[in-house]
Design a protein around this motif. Structure first.
Motif, PDB file in Angstrom:
ATOM      1  N   LYS A  68     -35.770  25.761  11.583  1.00 15.21           N
ATOM      2  CA  LYS A  68     -37.059  25.902  10.893  1.00 15.21           C
ATOM      3  C   LYS A  68     -38.122  24.838  11.200  1.00 15.21           C
ATOM      4  N   PRO A  69     -39.255  25.385  11.593  1.00 15.85           N
ATOM      5  CA  PRO A  69     -40.506  24.184  12.084  1.00 15.85           C
ATOM      6  C   PRO A  69     -40.514  23.380  10.838  1.00 15.85           C
ATOM      7  N   VAL A  70     -40.904  22.150  10.839  1.00 13.47           N
ATOM      8  CA  VAL A  70     -41.474  21.359   9.857  1.00 13.47           C
ATOM      9  C   VAL A  70     -42.915  21.444   9.670  1.00 13.47           C
ATOM     10  N   GLU A  71     -43.333  21.826   8.564  1.00 15.94           N
ATOM     11  CA  GLU A  71     -44.533  22.035   8.242  1.00 15.94           C
ATOM     12  C   GLU A  71     -45.284  20.646   7.924  1.00 15.94           C
ATOM     13  N   THR A  72     -46.324  20.365   8.841  1.00 17.66           N
ATOM     14  CA  THR A  72     -47.084  19.171   8.706  1.00 17.66           C
ATOM     15  C   THR A  72     -48.575  19.307   8.064  1.00 17.66           C
ATOM     16  N   ARG A  73     -48.713  18.136   7.031  1.00 17.78           N
ATOM     17  CA  ARG A  73     -49.960  18.225   6.326  1.00 17.78           C
ATOM     18  C   ARG A  73     -50.646  16.808   6.619  1.00 17.78           C
ATOM     19  N   ALA A  74     -51.836  16.711   6.733  1.00 22.16           N
ATOM     20  CA  ALA A  74     -52.546  15.469   6.811  1.00 22.16           C
ATOM     21  C   ALA A  74     -53.329  15.354   5.299  1.00 22.16           C
ATOM     22  N   ILE A  75     -53.040  14.280   4.730  1.00 24.82           N
ATOM     23  CA  ILE A  75     -53.485  14.132   3.139  1.00 24.82           C
ATOM     24  C   ILE A  75     -54.253  12.868   3.162  1.00 24.82           C
ATOM     25  N   VAL A 123     -29.881  13.305   8.611  1.00 18.13           N
ATOM     26  CA  VAL A 123     -29.527  13.697   7.124  1.00 18.13           C
ATOM     27  C   VAL A 123     -29.872  15.057   6.751  1.00 18.13           C
ATOM     28  N   PRO A 124     -29.208  16.139   6.823  1.00 14.91           N
ATOM     29  CA  PRO A 124     -29.650  17.345   6.750  1.00 14.91           C
ATOM     30  C   PRO A 124     -30.365  17.662   5.289  1.00 14.91           C
ATOM     31  N   GLU A 125     -29.970  16.942   4.153  1.00 11.58           N
ATOM     32  CA  GLU A 125     -30.568  16.985   2.793  1.00 11.58           C
ATOM     33  C   GLU A 125     -32.126  16.405   2.874  1.00 11.58           C
ATOM     34  N   ALA A 126     -32.397  15.777   4.213  1.00 14.93           N
ATOM     35  CA  ALA A 126     -33.836  15.162   3.714  1.00 14.93           C
ATOM     36  C   ALA A 126     -34.885  16.194   4.243  1.00 14.93           C
ATOM     37  N   THR A 127     -35.639  16.506   3.370  1.00  4.73           N
ATOM     38  CA  THR A 127     -36.784  17.528   3.625  1.00  4.73           C
ATOM     39  C   THR A 127     -38.053  17.129   3.655  1.00  4.73           C
ATOM     40  N   ILE A 128     -38.195  15.781   3.230  1.00  4.95           N
ATOM     41  CA  ILE A 128     -39.633  15.450   3.275  1.00  4.95           C
ATOM     42  C   ILE A 128     -39.822  13.894   3.990  1.00  4.95           C
ATOM     43  N   MET A 129     -40.702  13.892   4.878  1.00  3.41           N
ATOM     44  CA  MET A 129     -41.135  12.636   5.586  1.00  3.41           C
ATOM     45  C   MET A 129     -42.294  12.408   5.159  1.00  3.41           C
ATOM     46  N   VAL A 130     -42.464  11.190   4.658  1.00  2.86           N
ATOM     47  CA  VAL A 130     -44.003  10.683   4.303  1.00  2.86           C
ATOM     48  C   VAL A 130     -44.292   9.715   5.036  1.00  2.86           C
ATOM     49  N   LEU A 136     -48.671  13.406   6.169  1.00 11.01           N
ATOM     50  CA  LEU A 136     -49.420  12.169   7.288  1.00 11.01           C
ATOM     51  C   LEU A 136     -50.492  11.710   6.191  1.00 11.01           C
ATOM     52  N   LEU A 137     -50.295  10.529   5.479  1.00 12.49           N
ATOM     53  CA  LEU A 137     -51.122   9.903   4.618  1.00 12.49           C
ATOM     54  C   LEU A 137     -51.765   9.123   5.462  1.00 12.49           C
ATOM     55  N   TYR A 138     -53.494   9.317   5.443  1.00 10.49           N
ATOM     56  CA  TYR A 138     -54.165   8.435   6.204  1.00 10.49           C
ATOM     57  C   TYR A 138     -55.242   7.734   5.138  1.00 10.49           C
ATOM     58  N   ARG A 139     -55.797   6.886   5.584  1.00 11.87           N
ATOM     59  CA  ARG A 139     -56.962   5.907   5.093  1.00 11.87           C
ATOM     60  C   ARG A 139     -58.197   6.586   5.584  1.00 11.87           C
ATOM     61  N   PRO A 140     -58.844   7.199   4.661  1.00  7.10           N
ATOM     62  CA  PRO A 140     -60.310   7.695   5.206  1.00  7.10           C
ATOM     63  C   PRO A 140     -61.365   6.598   5.271  1.00  7.10           C
ATOM     64  N   PRO A 141     -62.539   6.780   5.955  1.00  6.33           N
ATOM     65  CA  PRO A 141     -62.736   7.770   6.929  1.00  6.33           C
ATOM     66  C   PRO A 141     -61.961   7.619   8.359  1.00  6.33           C
ATOM     67  N   LEU A 142     -61.676   8.812   9.086  1.00  7.13           N
ATOM     68  CA  LEU A 142     -60.894   8.832  10.134  1.00  7.13           C
ATOM     69  C   LEU A 142     -61.682   8.514  11.344  1.00  7.13           C
ATOM     70  N   GLY A 143     -61.344   7.940  12.400  1.00  8.37           N
ATOM     71  CA  GLY A 143     -62.156   7.749  13.620  1.00  8.37           C
ATOM     72  C   GLY A 143     -61.782   9.009  14.208  1.00  8.37           C
ATOM     73  N   ARG A 162     -50.288  18.400  13.767  1.00 10.29           N
ATOM     74  CA  ARG A 162     -50.314  19.487  13.018  1.00 10.29           C
ATOM     75  C   ARG A 162     -50.384  20.898  13.658  1.00 10.29           C
ATOM     76  N   SER A 163     -50.758  20.965  14.969  1.00  8.02           N
ATOM     77  CA  SER A 163     -50.830  22.147  15.576  1.00  8.02           C
ATOM     78  C   SER A 163     -49.800  22.406  16.487  1.00  8.02           C
ATOM     79  N   THR A 164     -48.885  21.406  16.792  1.00  9.70           N
ATOM     80  CA  THR A 164     -47.765  21.871  17.768  1.00  9.70           C
ATOM     81  C   THR A 164     -46.627  21.035  17.434  1.00  9.70           C
TER      82      THR A 164
END
Length: 689
Positions: free
Chosen positions: A450-457, A549-556, A586-593, A604-606
Motif C-alpha cells: 500500500k502506498p503511504v498517504e502523504t500530507r503537508a500540514i 516495524v509493521p505496526e507503525a502506520t504514522i510518520m510525523v 509533514l509538519l511545516y512552519r509557514p510561510p513556505l519558501g 506528496r505527488s510521488t
C-alpha cells in the motif's frame, strides 16, 4: 614513484614568494591542502570583466564596470554619516564616486580637478543617478596600467585578499610543466574545442580576455581530466580484481526456485533480473563486487537471501553485515523466516551475544554447520572464523568504512561481495558514484504494497496531529515522530522536548532515540519500539534507514521544510510495511519558501525514490543528497556532477578500453594516464575491496 616533472607542483606552499609561517596555515585551510598544486585546484568561482567602457552611457545599475572620466567636482560630506563625493564627467554624462569615512586630503590628491581617472567597481542607483562606492581600482592612466581586462574572483577566508590569492596562483602556474603529454582522447579534445591541460589552468587563473564560454570550456577540460584520473584508478582496480581467483559458486536454480515457491507474493521482474546477474557473478572465477541499489521496500533482502541460497547450495557460507545491532537482529529474523523452513541454518552474531550462546555460534561458523549469519562489526573480530565463507552481503554499505569491509573480506580468500543501499540516487549517477562496483538497480516494488498517504500540514495544527496519533495508538498502531534537533533551548521542535510533551499529553509509553545517546541505549530504545513495548518513538534522523516495524502506520516529521527530499523519502519509508493504511504527516512552519514548497509537493505527488532523487539533485545539487557524501561522490575538486556526469561516463569507457589493452599502462597513453592520476586522484580506495 612520482614523475620528477611533477615535483614542483607538490612542493609546499611556503615555497611561494610571500607565504611565510603566519600565512602558510591560513592558505592551507583555504585551499584544503599543503602543496602548490592544491592552490591551483582552488579555482576562481567567477570572473569580473574589467575592460574600460567607451562611455558612461553604456553602463547599467548593478553591474561591475570600468570607466574613464574627468574629475568634474569634489563635494565634502555634510555630516559624519555622509560620504565624500567626486563627480566624474566623460562627455556623455556624470558618475559619482563615493567614499565613506575617508581622508579628504588624500581623496583630493587622488582626484585633482580636471584630471583623468579610471575607476572600476559596482554601479549603484543613487536617487536615479549612477554611483560607484569605494571603487576596487583607481588608476591615473598617465602614470599606471589600467586594471586587468579580466579579474578572477576566488573563494576566500579571513586573512587573505583576492589580490594576494591571485598573485600566489600566478606564481603557482609557473610550476606546471610545459612538456606534459596529452592524456585525453584526442578525438574528444578536438571535438569539444578544448585547449591543453596547462592552457586550461592558465585560462582560468590568468585569462587574457573575458570570455564566459572559454572559461566554461577550460573548466570542462579540467573536469574531464579529473574524470580520467578517477576512472582510470577504478579501471585498474577492476582489472586487478578480475586477475584474482575466487571460488566459483555454481548457479542453483532448483534451490532458489524452492525459496520462490514459499513466498506469499511473486517476485518483481527487477528482483528476478537482479538474482540472475548476481548468480552469474558468483558463478565466475573473479570475485563479485556488485552494488544492489533499491528504493525503500523494493525487496533487497529477498535478493540477498537468494544469493545466500546459491552459496549454501554450493557448500559456502554467507555473512550479512548490518551497521547496528537492531538492524542486524532484524536482518536475522527476516532471513530465519525465509530460510530455516527450507533446512538452512541461520544465526545472529552481535555485541549482545555472550557466553555459551556466542561460543555456540562461533563454533557453528568455524565448523560450517551455520550456513548464514547476520551480524554487526562483531563479524570481523579476530575470534570469528568461517569454515568456507563465500559470500559477504553488506547492508546500508555507506555506513561502513572501507577498512570495515576489508576486515570481513580477510576472513576468506577472495569472497564474493554484494553491497546493498536503500539510498536512491539519480540513475545517471549510479555508476559514477559507486566507482568500481557493478550496479544493479531494483526499480520495481512488490505487488500489493500500500502506498503511504502523504500530507503537508502547517504546525499551527499540531494539536490535531497529536490527537490523531493518540487515536492510532488506541487502535493498536504505532507512530514515529521525527524532530530536526535533539535539544535546543530556543526551539520547541526538538526530540527531547517533544518526547516529554507527548508522554504528558497521551499517557502512553513513548520512546526516545537520538545521535547523542550511547549505542547500547539507542539500540535498546529501537528494540523497545520494534517489540511494541513503546507505542510512539520520538527520534532524530537516526531512524531514517532500516528500522522495520509493521505496526507503525504514522510518520510525523516536524519542520519538514528543512529536510532534503531524499531524507524525507527515507523517513517516510519507515511506515507502510504492514497491511494497514499508513500516513506521513509533514509538519511545516509557514510561510513556505518556493524551494521548500516544491520539495514537499514532489514528495506528496510521488513515491518513486529515483524520481525523488532526480528532483532533489536538481533542487539542491549533489552535495546535499542523502548518502552521496558518504559514498564519495562529492570529493571532486573540479567536477560538478550536475554538469559533468556525461564526462564521467565517457572517461569510464575510455579508461576501461586503455587498461584492457595495456594493463600495465606502459604505452604512451598509459603513461600519460599515470600522470593525471598522480595529479587528480584523491586517495581513492576501491569501494568494496
Amino acid at each position: 614513484m612520482r614523475d620528477e616533472r611533477l615535483f614542483p607542483l607538490f612542493a609546499g606552499l611556503e615555497t611561494l614568494t610571500g607565504v611565510g609561517p603566519k600565512l602558510k596555515p591560513v592558505l592551507e585551510r583555504l585551499v584544503d591542502g599543503e602543496a602548490v598544486w592544491d592552490l591551483l585546484l582552488h579555482l576562481p568561482e567567477r570572473w569580473v570583466d574589467r575592460r574600460v567602457r567607451d562611455s558612461f552611457d553604456q553602463i547599467v545599475f548593478g553591474e561591475v564596470a570600468t570607466v574613464r572620466g574627468e574629475v568634474h567636482a569634489y563635494h565634502a560630506p555634510y555630516s559624519d554619516k555622509a560620504p565624500h563625493r567626486i563627480q566624474l564627467f566623460d562627455g556623455t554624462g556624470f558618475l559619482t564616486v563615493a567614499f565613506f569615512r575617508a581622508d579628504g586630503r588624500w581623496l583630493q590628491g587622488q582626484f585633482p580637478l580636471g584630471a583623468t581617472r579610471i575607476v572600476s567597481g559596482r554601479i549603484e542607483d543613487f536617487k536615479g543617478e549612477r554611483q560607484m562606492t569605494h571603487p576596487d581600482y583607481i588608476v591615473d592612466p598617465a602614470r599606471g596600467e589600467p586594471p586587468p581586462e579580466v579579474e578572477p574572483i576566488y573563494p576566500l577566508t579571513a586573512g587573505l585578499t583576492n589580490k594576494r590569492v591571485h598573485g600566489f596562483a600566478l606564481q603557482a602556474l609557473s610550476a606546471v610543466p610545459d612538456d606534459l603529454p596529452e592524456w585525453g582522447d584526442a578525438h574528444l579534445v578536438a571535438q569539444r574545442g578544448w585547449v591543453g591541460f596547462k592552457a586550461a589552468l592558465q585560462g582560468l587563473h590568468n585569462p587574457l580576455e573575458y570570455d564566459e564560454e572559454a572559461f566554461q570550456r577550460a573548466r570542462d577540460r579540467l573536469a574531464y581530466d579529473e574524470a580520467l584520473a578517477r576512472e582510470s584508478a577504478f579501471a585498474l582496480a577492476r582489472a586487478s580484481r578480475k586477475r584474482r581467483i575466487a571460488a566459483s559458486v555454481p548457479k542453483a536454480p532448483l534451490a532458489q526456485g524452492r525459496l520462490a515457491r514459499t513466498l506469499p507474493y511473486r517476485q518483481t521482474g527487477a528482483q528476478v533480473r537482479a538474482v540472475a546477474e548476481i548468480a552469474e557473478d558468483m558463478a565466475s572465477q573473479s570475485p563479485m563486487r556488485r552494488m544492489l541499489q533499491g528504493d525503500v521496500g523494493a525487496g533487497k533482502t529477498l535478493v540477498g537471501a537468494m544469493a545466500a541460497v546459491q552459496a549454501a547450495a554450493g557448500g559456502f557460507q554467507t555473512a550479512f553485515m548490518a551497521p547496528t545491532e537492531v538492524l542486524a537482529r532484524q536482518q536475522y529474523e527476516t532471513l530465519d523466516k525465509l530460510l530455516s523452513p527450507l533446512g538452512y541454518s541461520v544465526a545472529a552474531l552481535t555485541g549482545r551475544d555472550k557466553g555459551a550462546a556466542r561460543e555456540g555460534t562461533l563454533l557453528g561458523l568455524a565448523d560450517g554447520t551455520i550456513q548464514v549469519v547476520a551480524g554487526t562489526h562483531a563479524l570481523f573480530q579476530e575470534s570469528v572464523s568461517f569454515q568456507n565463507l563465500g559470500l559477504i552481503i553488506v547492508d546500508e554499505q555507506h555506513r561502513f568504512g572501507v577498512q570495515d569491509r576489508m576486515r570481513l573480506v580477510g576472513k576468506a580468500t577472495s569472497p564474493h561481495m554484494l553491497v546493498m543501499s536503500a539510498t536512491p540516487i539519480p540513475r545517471t549517477l549510479a555508476q559514477t558514484v559507486h566507482g568500481d562496483l557493478d550496479v544493479t538497480i531494483l526499480d520495481e516494488k512488490p505487488e500489493g504494497r500500500k502506498p503511504v498517504e502523504t500530507r503537508a500540514i502547517p504546525d499551527t495544527r499540531i494539536d490535531d496531529v497529536v490527537e490523531a496519533v493518540g487515536r492510532a495508538v488506541e487502535r493498536g498502531e504505532q507512530a514515529f515522530w521525527v524532530c530536526p534537533k535533539v535539544d535546543v533551548d530556543d526551539d520547541d521542535s526538538t526530540a527531547v522536548g517533544r518526547h516529554a510533551a507527548l508522554k504528558d499529553r497521551l499517557a502512553v509509553p513513548v520512546g526516545l532515540v537520538h545521535g547523542r545517546m550511547k549505542p547500547a541505549d539507542k539500540d535498546s530504545a529501537l528494540e523497545d519500539f520494534r517489540s511494541g513495548r513503546t507505542k510512539i518513538l520520538v527520534a532524530t534522523t537516526v531512524i531514517e534507514v532500516g528500522v522495520d516495524v509493521p505496526e507503525a502506520t504514522i510518520m510525523v516529521i516536524e519542520r519538514a521544510e528543512g529536510f532534503g527530499l531524499a531524507q524525507l523519502h527515507q523517513l517516510r519509508g519507515r511506515v507502510g510495511r504492514g497491511d494497514r493504511d499508513s500516513f506521513c504527516l509533514l509538519l511545516y512552519r509557514p510561510p513556505l519558501g518556493d524551494m521548500a514548497r516544491e520539495r514537499l509537493e514532489t514528495l506528496r505527488s510521488t513515491d518513486d525514490g529515483f524520481e525523488i532523487a532526480e528532483a532533489d539533485f536538481k533542487l539542491r545539487g549533489p552535495g546535499d543528497m542523502l548518502g552521496l557524501r558518504q559514498a564519495g561522490a562529492t570529493d571532486y575538486r573540479i567536477i560538478d556532477l550536475s554538469r559533468h556526469a556525461d564526462l564521467l561516463e565517457i572517461a569510464k569507457k575510455d579508461t576501461s578500453a586503455v587498461v584492457e589493452g595495456d594493463p600495465d599502462l606502459a604505452g604512451p597513453r598509459g603513461q600519460a594516464l599515470r600522470l593525471v592520476r598522480e595529479l587528480l586522484t584523491p586517495r581513492v580506495a576501491s569501494s568494496a575491496g
